[in-house]
Design an enzyme around this catalytic site. Structure first.
Site, PDB file in Angstrom:
ATOM      1  N   GLU A 246      -2.163  -0.055   7.926  1.00 47.13           N
ATOM      2  CA  GLU A 246      -1.344  -1.127   7.371  1.00 47.13           C
ATOM      3  C   GLU A 246      -0.123  -0.573   6.639  1.00 47.13           C
ATOM      4  OE1 GLU A 246      -1.733  -4.870   4.188  1.00 47.13           O
ATOM      5  OE2 GLU A 246      -3.453  -3.564   4.604  1.00 47.13           O
TER       6      GLU A 246
ATOM      7  N   HIS B 236       0.834  -1.206   0.000  1.00 41.95           N
ATOM      8  CA  HIS B 236       0.000   0.000   0.000  1.00 41.95           C
ATOM      9  C   HIS B 236       0.876   1.267   0.000  1.00 41.95           C
ATOM     10  CE1 HIS B 236      -3.348  -2.738   0.575  1.00 41.95           C
ATOM     11  NE2 HIS B 236      -2.585  -3.360   1.470  1.00 41.95           N
TER      12      HIS B 236
ATOM     13  N   HIS C  77       2.518  -7.185   4.599  1.00 40.36           N
ATOM     14  CA  HIS C  77       1.138  -6.711   4.732  1.00 40.36           C
ATOM     15  C   HIS C  77       0.592  -7.031   6.118  1.00 40.36           C
ATOM     16  CE1 HIS C  77       0.272  -5.786   0.437  1.00 40.36           C
ATOM     17  NE2 HIS C  77       1.300  -6.606   0.260  1.00 40.36           N
TER      18      HIS C  77
ATOM     19  N   GLU D  35       1.495 -11.879   5.661  1.00 34.28           N
ATOM     20  CA  GLU D  35       0.472 -11.195   6.461  1.00 34.28           C
ATOM     21  C   GLU D  35       0.901 -11.334   7.922  1.00 34.28           C
ATOM     22  OE1 GLU D  35      -1.889  -9.429   5.306  1.00 34.28           O
ATOM     23  OE2 GLU D  35      -2.568 -10.214   3.372  1.00 34.28           O
TER      24      GLU D  35
END
Length: 279
Positions: free
Chosen positions: A25, A10, A78, A140
């Site tokens: 995040e 992101h 992430h 993640e």
């Protein structure tokens, strides 16, 4: 020397998932990626990044940059997000990539030291995995939407970096020289027993076990975990359950584990309430 491309998910106008207390995040990913990079570089690994500041870069551009640079390994960082009960770590490799799955497994084995809820290695057709031409994984690090996971995502970023750097270095057959340690006085066996009791026992038994573990004494005011304890105890009181005695981490287990234990307690209560309602 090995070349590792680090990709912070992101960025810019895209915050990614947003968790408790406006934790973003994109910020967690960038902080962890930069820390991983410094550790790898200190071991002689050549490192490059998709971004080193808060900017948006399209997914295909991230893959193109890594391909043009000639990276040997691509790691994308992430945070997960879902309903507040979802928790744990997981990692993805591209379908059919045995080497990707191997590195993903190695990273999770290290991350389990900060979060033992391991959701496993999965395969995904993500752009950064599909369009890169080198070994690639997407990690993640936890659920930013979860009380326990968001606590360490916000406050244990250096440890998240150290654990993942250790896995990457081991994969490259480079001996890690990392001084970070886990603040664990509770043994893994004791932690596993607690989690097992949560699954088997009634709410009252779990609460007694948690209270026993969190009784070593309070620490000085201003500990970052205090707000989470306050929130949990308000929840317990509203459900007619005695509050947790200690208001912050001392010497029993890591700060992240304290939050996890509290979160498990909340889940045990809610599970018990649902069972009673269904009778």
């Amino acid at each position: 020397m090995a070349k590792v491309w680090l990709d912070a998910g992101h960025g810019g106008h895209d915050p990614g998932a947003v968790g408790r207390r406006s934790l973003k995040e994109k910020d967690v990913a960038l902080s962890v990626v930069l820390r991983i990079g410094e550790i790898l570089k200190s071991h002689g690994v050549i490192v490059a990044y998709s971004r080193t500041d808060d900017r948006f870069i399209p997914l295909s551009e991230r893959a193109r940059m890594a391909n043009n640079w000639g990276a040997d390994i691509f790691v994308s960082e992430h945070c997960n997000s879902s309903h507040f009960l979802a928790e744990g770590i997981e990692a993805f490799a591209y379908p059919g990539s045995k080497e990707g799955a191997k590195l993903a497994r190695e990273i999770l084995d290290e991350l389990k030291k900060i979060n033992p809820v391991d959701r496993g290695v999965k395969f995904g057709d993500f752009a950064v995995l599909r369009e890169t031409r080198m070994l690639a994984v997407l990690v993640e690090m936890g659920f930013i939407s979860n009380i326990g996971d968001s606590a360490y995502l916000a406050n244990e970023q250096q440890r998240l970096a150290e654990l993942q750097a250790t896995a990457i270095l081991n994969h490259l057959n480079i001996k890690p020289n990392i001084t970070g340690k886990d603040e664990i006085d509770m043994t893994k066996a004791e932690l596993e027993k607690l989690l097992d009791d949560r699954d088997k026992a009634l709410t009252s038994k779990v609460l007694r076990e948690v209270t026993r573990l969190l009784n070593p004494g309070d620490v000085k005011d201003g500990h970052w975990v205090d707000l989470d304890f306050k929130e949990l105890n308000e929840f317990l009181e509203a459900n007619g359950v005695p509050p947790i005695v200690s208001t912050a981490h001392n010497n029993t287990c890591t700060r992240a584990e304290v939050i996890r234990i509290n979160n498990l307690t909340r889940k045990a209560i809610e599970s018990s309430v649902k069972k009673q309602d269904s009778k």
